[in-house]
Design a protein around this motif. Structure first.
Motif, PDB file in Angstrom:
ATOM      1  N   THR A   1      -8.732  -2.756  -2.331  1.00  0.00           N
ATOM      2  CA  THR A   1      -8.311  -3.556  -1.182  1.00  0.00           C
ATOM      3  C   THR A   1      -7.227  -4.534  -1.619  1.00  0.00           C
TER       4      THR A   1
ATOM      5  N   GLN B   1      -7.313   3.126  -0.020  1.00  0.00           N
ATOM      6  CA  GLN B   1      -6.618   1.856  -0.171  1.00  0.00           C
ATOM      7  C   GLN B   1      -6.688   1.149   1.171  1.00  0.00           C
ATOM      8  N   PHE B   2      -7.157  -0.093   1.155  1.00  0.00           N
ATOM      9  CA  PHE B   2      -7.393  -0.804   2.403  1.00  0.00           C
ATOM     10  C   PHE B   2      -6.762  -2.185   2.378  1.00  0.00           C
TER      11      PHE B   2
ATOM     12  N   VAL C   1     -13.078  -3.234   3.129  1.00  0.00           N
ATOM     13  CA  VAL C   1     -13.348  -1.798   3.148  1.00  0.00           C
ATOM     14  C   VAL C   1     -14.248  -1.498   4.344  1.00  0.00           C
TER      15      VAL C   1
ATOM     16  N   CYS D   1       0.837  -1.209   0.000  1.00  0.00           N
ATOM     17  CA  CYS D   1       0.000   0.000   0.000  1.00  0.00           C
ATOM     18  C   CYS D   1       0.870   1.257   0.000  1.00  0.00           C
TER      19      CYS D   1
END
Length: 143
Positions: A53, A31-32, A36, A13
């Motif tokens: 994700t 961005q996860f 989410v 990430c």
């Protein structure tokens, strides 16, 4: 690039955030890792697309050496967007940035990333979800 993160997913990430093209398409706050969240923390606002994700789904193989462990895993990167063209643009940018890439994290290195497959379903509510399955090889140094 050395990154001060405890997991290779978090390193990914951060590395993504280093790309002006990717962050222009999906900002860092969308961005996860994993799922989410329904709401943005501290703001009580719904997370609206586009967002992405990353999740490690399965470890395929682990080899132990005297210095570290070498892990091969399957990761899923999912892009969600209202318009198919936007989702596709993001998915192509991810591929361009990550295919055959390597990067460092605090306890090892991501040695290689290879796209295995991609699906492009549309939810009943009209949201496009482009799912990329990546084969990722990384090292883990002993703690």
């Amino acid at each position: 690039m050395s990154l001060a993160f405890a997991t290779p997913e978090k390193a990914l990430c951060d590395w993504w955030s280093g790309s002006a093209n990717l962050t222009g398409l999906v900002p860092a706050d969308k961005q996860f890792i994993g799922m989410v969240p329904l709401l943005v923390v501290d703001e009580d606002e719904e997370v609206l697309p586009p967002f992405a994700t990353v999740a490690e789904n399965a470890i395929i193989n682990t080899q132990r050496t005297n210095e570290n462990s070498i892990v091969t895993a399957l990761w899923t990167i999912e892009v969600s967007a209202i318009a198919y063209a936007v989702a596709k643009e993001i998915a192509l940018a991810i591929y361009d940035r990550l295919n055959k890439a390597g990067l460092e994290w605090t306890r090892g290195d991501v040695l290689d990333m290879r796209l295995e497959s991609q699906t492009e379903p549309q939810d009943d509510d009209g949201l496009w979800k482009l799912r990329q399955a990546w084969r990722v090889t990384y090292t883990i140094e002993p703690a």
